[in-house]
Design a protein around this motif. Structure first.
Motif, PDB file in Angstrom:
ATOM      1  N   PHE A   1      -0.079  27.145 -44.681  1.00  0.00           N
ATOM      2  CA  PHE A   1      -0.854  27.008 -45.908  1.00  0.00           C
ATOM      3  C   PHE A   1      -1.108  28.390 -46.510  1.00  0.00           C
ATOM      4  CE2 PHE A   1      -2.168  23.460 -43.140  1.00  0.00           C
ATOM      5  CZ  PHE A   1      -1.770  22.390 -43.944  1.00  0.00           C
ATOM      6  N   PRO A   2      -1.161  28.470 -47.821  1.00  0.00           N
ATOM      7  CA  PRO A   2      -1.480  29.752 -48.458  1.00  0.00           C
ATOM      8  C   PRO A   2      -2.921  30.160 -48.152  1.00  0.00           C
ATOM      9  CG  PRO A   2      -1.494  27.990 -50.083  1.00  0.00           C
ATOM     10  CD  PRO A   2      -0.969  27.393 -48.817  1.00  0.00           C
ATOM     11  N   PHE A   3      -3.177  31.455 -48.211  1.00  0.00           N
ATOM     12  CA  PHE A   3      -4.517  31.952 -47.964  1.00  0.00           C
ATOM     13  C   PHE A   3      -5.435  31.526 -49.113  1.00  0.00           C
ATOM     14  CE2 PHE A   3      -2.072  34.383 -45.105  1.00  0.00           C
ATOM     15  CZ  PHE A   3      -2.916  34.876 -44.119  1.00  0.00           C
ATOM     16  N   LYS A   4      -6.516  30.868 -48.765  1.00  0.00           N
ATOM     17  CA  LYS A   4      -7.483  30.435 -49.764  1.00  0.00           C
ATOM     18  C   LYS A   4      -8.875  30.472 -49.155  1.00  0.00           C
ATOM     19  CE  LYS A   4      -6.822  25.521 -48.668  1.00  0.00           C
ATOM     20  NZ  LYS A   4      -6.447  24.193 -49.203  1.00  0.00           N
ATOM     21  N   GLU A   5      -9.858  30.373 -50.010  1.00  0.00           N
ATOM     22  CA  GLU A   5     -11.247  30.460 -49.563  1.00  0.00           C
ATOM     23  C   GLU A   5     -11.690  29.161 -48.902  1.00  0.00           C
ATOM     24  OE1 GLU A   5     -15.730  30.955 -51.553  1.00  0.00           O
ATOM     25  OE2 GLU A   5     -13.913  31.314 -52.743  1.00  0.00           O
ATOM     26  N   TYR A   6     -12.441  29.273 -47.821  1.00  0.00           N
ATOM     27  CA  TYR A   6     -13.111  28.122 -47.231  1.00  0.00           C
ATOM     28  C   TYR A   6     -14.468  28.586 -46.698  1.00  0.00           C
ATOM     29  CZ  TYR A   6     -11.482  29.771 -42.613  1.00  0.00           C
ATOM     30  OH  TYR A   6     -11.240  30.517 -41.480  1.00  0.00           O
ATOM     31  N   ILE A   7     -15.366  27.642 -46.535  1.00  0.00           N
ATOM     32  CA  ILE A   7     -16.762  27.961 -46.248  1.00  0.00           C
ATOM     33  C   ILE A   7     -17.116  27.520 -44.829  1.00  0.00           C
ATOM     34  CG2 ILE A   7     -19.166  27.547 -46.923  1.00  0.00           C
ATOM     35  CD1 ILE A   7     -18.159  27.058 -49.760  1.00  0.00           C
ATOM     36  N   VAL A   8     -17.839  28.382 -44.127  1.00  0.00           N
ATOM     37  CA  VAL A   8     -18.358  28.085 -42.794  1.00  0.00           C
ATOM     38  C   VAL A   8     -19.870  28.264 -42.820  1.00  0.00           C
ATOM     39  CG1 VAL A   8     -18.415  28.815 -40.379  1.00  0.00           C
ATOM     40  CG2 VAL A   8     -16.239  28.747 -41.612  1.00  0.00           C
TER      41      VAL A   8
ATOM     42  N   PHE B   1      -7.428  34.754 -38.867  1.00  0.00           N
ATOM     43  CA  PHE B   1      -7.284  35.322 -40.208  1.00  0.00           C
ATOM     44  C   PHE B   1      -6.633  34.351 -41.198  1.00  0.00           C
ATOM     45  CE2 PHE B   1      -7.034  39.576 -37.872  1.00  0.00           C
ATOM     46  CZ  PHE B   1      -8.389  39.834 -38.078  1.00  0.00           C
ATOM     47  N   THR B   2      -5.806  33.468 -40.714  1.00  0.00           N
ATOM     48  CA  THR B   2      -5.068  32.569 -41.602  1.00  0.00           C
ATOM     49  C   THR B   2      -5.896  31.335 -41.942  1.00  0.00           C
ATOM     50  OG1 THR B   2      -4.013  31.535 -39.691  1.00  0.00           O
ATOM     51  CG2 THR B   2      -2.840  33.344 -40.750  1.00  0.00           C
ATOM     52  N   ASN B   3      -5.354  30.484 -42.801  1.00  0.00           N
ATOM     53  CA  ASN B   3      -6.076  29.291 -43.215  1.00  0.00           C
ATOM     54  C   ASN B   3      -6.023  28.207 -42.136  1.00  0.00           C
ATOM     55  OD1 ASN B   3      -6.505  30.463 -45.835  1.00  0.00           O
ATOM     56  ND2 ASN B   3      -6.662  28.366 -46.591  1.00  0.00           N
ATOM     57  N   PRO B   4      -7.023  27.312 -42.093  1.00  0.00           N
ATOM     58  CA  PRO B   4      -7.067  26.263 -41.061  1.00  0.00           C
ATOM     59  C   PRO B   4      -5.830  25.376 -41.100  1.00  0.00           C
ATOM     60  CG  PRO B   4      -9.161  26.421 -42.216  1.00  0.00           C
ATOM     61  CD  PRO B   4      -8.205  27.264 -42.970  1.00  0.00           C
ATOM     62  N   SER B   5      -5.249  25.123 -39.927  1.00  0.00           N
ATOM     63  CA  SER B   5      -4.078  24.247 -39.834  1.00  0.00           C
ATOM     64  C   SER B   5      -4.129  23.361 -38.595  1.00  0.00           C
ATOM     65  CB  SER B   5      -2.790  25.070 -39.825  1.00  0.00           C
ATOM     66  OG  SER B   5      -2.759  25.937 -38.695  1.00  0.00           O
TER      67      SER B   5
ATOM     68  N   LEU C   1     -15.908  35.908 -40.555  1.00  0.00           N
ATOM     69  CA  LEU C   1     -16.254  37.161 -41.229  1.00  0.00           C
ATOM     70  C   LEU C   1     -15.733  37.218 -42.660  1.00  0.00           C
ATOM     71  CD1 LEU C   1     -17.743  39.779 -40.702  1.00  0.00           C
ATOM     72  CD2 LEU C   1     -15.590  40.792 -39.903  1.00  0.00           C
ATOM     73  N   PHE C   2     -14.488  36.760 -42.878  1.00  0.00           N
ATOM     74  CA  PHE C   2     -13.880  36.898 -44.206  1.00  0.00           C
ATOM     75  C   PHE C   2     -13.363  35.564 -44.746  1.00  0.00           C
ATOM     76  CE2 PHE C   2     -13.070  41.007 -42.015  1.00  0.00           C
ATOM     77  CZ  PHE C   2     -13.868  41.810 -42.817  1.00  0.00           C
ATOM     78  N   THR C   3     -14.035  34.475 -44.426  1.00  0.00           N
ATOM     79  CA  THR C   3     -13.564  33.171 -44.899  1.00  0.00           C
ATOM     80  C   THR C   3     -13.595  33.071 -46.421  1.00  0.00           C
ATOM     81  OG1 THR C   3     -15.797  32.257 -44.669  1.00  0.00           O
ATOM     82  CG2 THR C   3     -14.302  32.007 -42.789  1.00  0.00           C
TER      83      THR C   3
END
Length: 557
Positions: free
Chosen positions: A33-40, A202-206, A303-305
């Protein structure tokens, strides 16, 4: 002015370098998946049910120096099963440790983990005497514990369906089995193996949650794009699943039955650490936090989601940093390069940033945090699994070179308000007896207050110590006054107006006059009622353990 000019020039140069790194096509790592913002959700404060205590301190170290990374612990028939680095599954009985099976190939050291295999999830089958194993590298396996025959259920090369695209699983992790034999398992990442775990942060959730159909030999995807899917358990009524999303500091609920079947929702979020394997029982779930986190100590997953460009830059820089070592090892295989890549990939390089706190959280089946256990010493470095067995908590870990053990919390201790925790697995008995029933406390009766007064056949004189003794047993809920023949004084009031002190008494037959002096003694508190421990869960004798390694060498512990 010169200082400001120099600083501005350095910032501009860094920004140019930053843009080149994130915009240049073809650089590793490659992701689904492409890098995109997600919230934790940020971690909760350590108060209330999460208030710190010291229950996990001073843990015993079993098999120290002889096992490495006992990730998952399950028990049945007085035996504990666990998978360790090197790809082996072993079992600990009353007096020794024996080899059960090995999924991977022979190897020399843990830096060859992709060759050795890594059993992460274990579960007992409900359709036979089988052990279901989720090996991170080699897939989902079934092992017959009678014949030791191994059967591959899901291969790591198999294309598996996803909500967006189909792709193989890269990290086979958690597993659980329903009463009907359905196998639910998790794939933590579709992009990287556990050897490159640091890139997953560092990558997006998969990550994905699957249901394996035995009859069709097909895995159906239930949830996708999970933030490092990990342990999974099924509710007592088997109407929903709970899966740990390690990178999101939360537990997710997936409905199997009812009007919400096929839907998911947040079960618990804001955990003060990264949840790993889950251990269910009739009352709730043990949730170990393999790595602690708080507002002052963020982890790589959270840290950088909100900054996908920063995560892409860090992932590519780390991949470029590893690239020469990987290339050198491909040309000339050597232990130095392999150990370096393993050190970086397994996040050992950044685990030093975590707070020095070990935490296990207790969650009920309604999604409420009801208790927690903590430790701040170095007796236990990390906890990935909790097994309550024979009045102890056995603590699994991916990094410890031992199995930690602490006393199980009792009901009288306020640190954890749970009782009768059961051992994980099918057909198991309670690991500790049922808690003593609460005694019904009734205030002591006063001399002037009478609830019931049995009528004797003859009226005893107030100056004598002779009492009446019923022929049957009486049930007393209060403490009556003790009558002694040598010290009893007659009442100061007249007999017709004085009522003798009595207790709430139930008799089944007519009392029979007796001429003997009776002295009744009632303990201060009701004796605790303890449920006998089943024969297959009695604590083992304190004997020396023997490790039987792959070469057949016995080692006394």
């Amino acid at each position: 002015m010169g200082l400001l000019y120099g600083l501005g020039l350095r910032i501009m140069n860094f920004m140019v370098f930053f843009l080149i790194v994130i915009m240049l096509p073809g650089l590793p790592p490659r992701t689904t998946f492409p890098f995109k913002e997600y919230i934790v959700t940020p971690p909760k404060e350590l108060k209330g049910a999460l208030e710190p205590n010291f229950h996990l301190e001073g843990a015993e170290r079993l098999l120290e120096g002889r096992v490495y990374g006992p990730e998952c612990l399950i028990a049945r028939n007085n035996e504990i099963y666990t998978g360790i680095h090197g790809g082996e599954v072993i079992k600990l009985t009353t007096n020794h440790v024996t080899h059960v099976t090995k999924i991977g190939q022979p190897c020399e050291d843990i830096y060859e983990e992709s060759r050795c295999g890594r059993p992460l999830g274990l579960a007992f089958d409900t359709q036979g005497n089988n052990l279901i194993i989720a090996d991170a590298y080699y897939g989902l396996w079934q092992v017959d514990l009678d014949t030791h025959m191994k059967t591959l259920l899901v291969s790591p090369a198999q294309e598996l369906a996803g909500k967006a695209i189909n792709r193989p699983a890269k990290i086979f992790n958690g597993v659980t089995v329903s009463k009907q034999g359905d196998i639910y398992w998790t794939d933590s990442s579709s992009d990287f193996t556990i050897e490159d775990l640091v890139f997953v942060s560092f990558t997006n959730p998969s990550g994905r949650l699957f249901k394996y159909d035995r009859s069709k030999n097909v895995s159906e995807v239930l949830l996708d794009e999970l933030v490092f899917a990990n342990g999974v358990v099924i509710s007592p009524n088997e109407d929903f699943l709970v899966v740990a999303e390690t990178g999101a500091l939360r537990l997710t609920k997936y409905h199997l039955k009812g009007p919400k079947a096929g839907q998911s929702e947040v079960f618990v979020d804001g955990l003060p650490g990264l949840p790993d394997n889950l251990t269910p029982d009739a009352e709730g779930i043990w949730v170990p936090l393999v790595l602690s986190t708080d507002s002052e100590h963020p982890n790589g997953f959270t840290l950088f989601t909100r900054f996908p460009s920063v995560r892409l830059f860090l992932a590519r820089m780390l991949a470029l940093f590893e690239l020469p070592f990987r290339y050198l090892n491909s040309v000339y295989p050597n232990k130095f390069s392999q150990r370096f890549v393993h050190f970086v990939g397994h996040m050992e390089s950044i685990s030093v940033l975590a707070p020095k706190r070990i935490t296990v959280v207790r969650v009920d089946w309604n999604g409420n945090i009801v208790g927690s256990l903590h430790g701040f010493d170095k007796t236990t470095a990390s906890v990935s699994h909790v097994l309550e067995f024979q009045d102890f908590l056995f603590l699994g870990s991916p990094v410890n070179q031992y199995v930690a053990r602490v006393k199980s919390p009792k009901s009288k201790q306020p640190t954890l308000k749970v009782r009768n925790v059961r051992v994980e697995g099918d057909g198991l008995e309670a690991s500790i007896g049922a808690p003593p029933p609460r005694a019904t406390t009734t205030p002591k009766p006063k001399a002037a207050t009478t609830t019931t007064t049995p009528k004797p056949s003859t009226t005893p004189k107030p100056t004598t110590t002779t009492t009446q003794k019923p022929t049957t047993t009486t049930t007393t809920t209060t403490k009556p006054p003790t009558t002694k023949p040598t010290t009893t004084k007659p009442p100061t009031t007249k007999p017709p107006t004085t009522k003798p002190p009595t207790t709430t008494t139930t008799t089944t037959t007519t009392p029979k006059p007796a001429t003997t002096t009776t002295k009744r003694t009632v303990p201060e508190k009701p004796a605790p009622v303890e449920e006998p421990i089943p024969s297959d869960t009695k604590p083992p004798k304190q004997e020396k353990l023997k490790v039987i390694n792959k070469q057949g060498v016995n080692v006394e512990l």
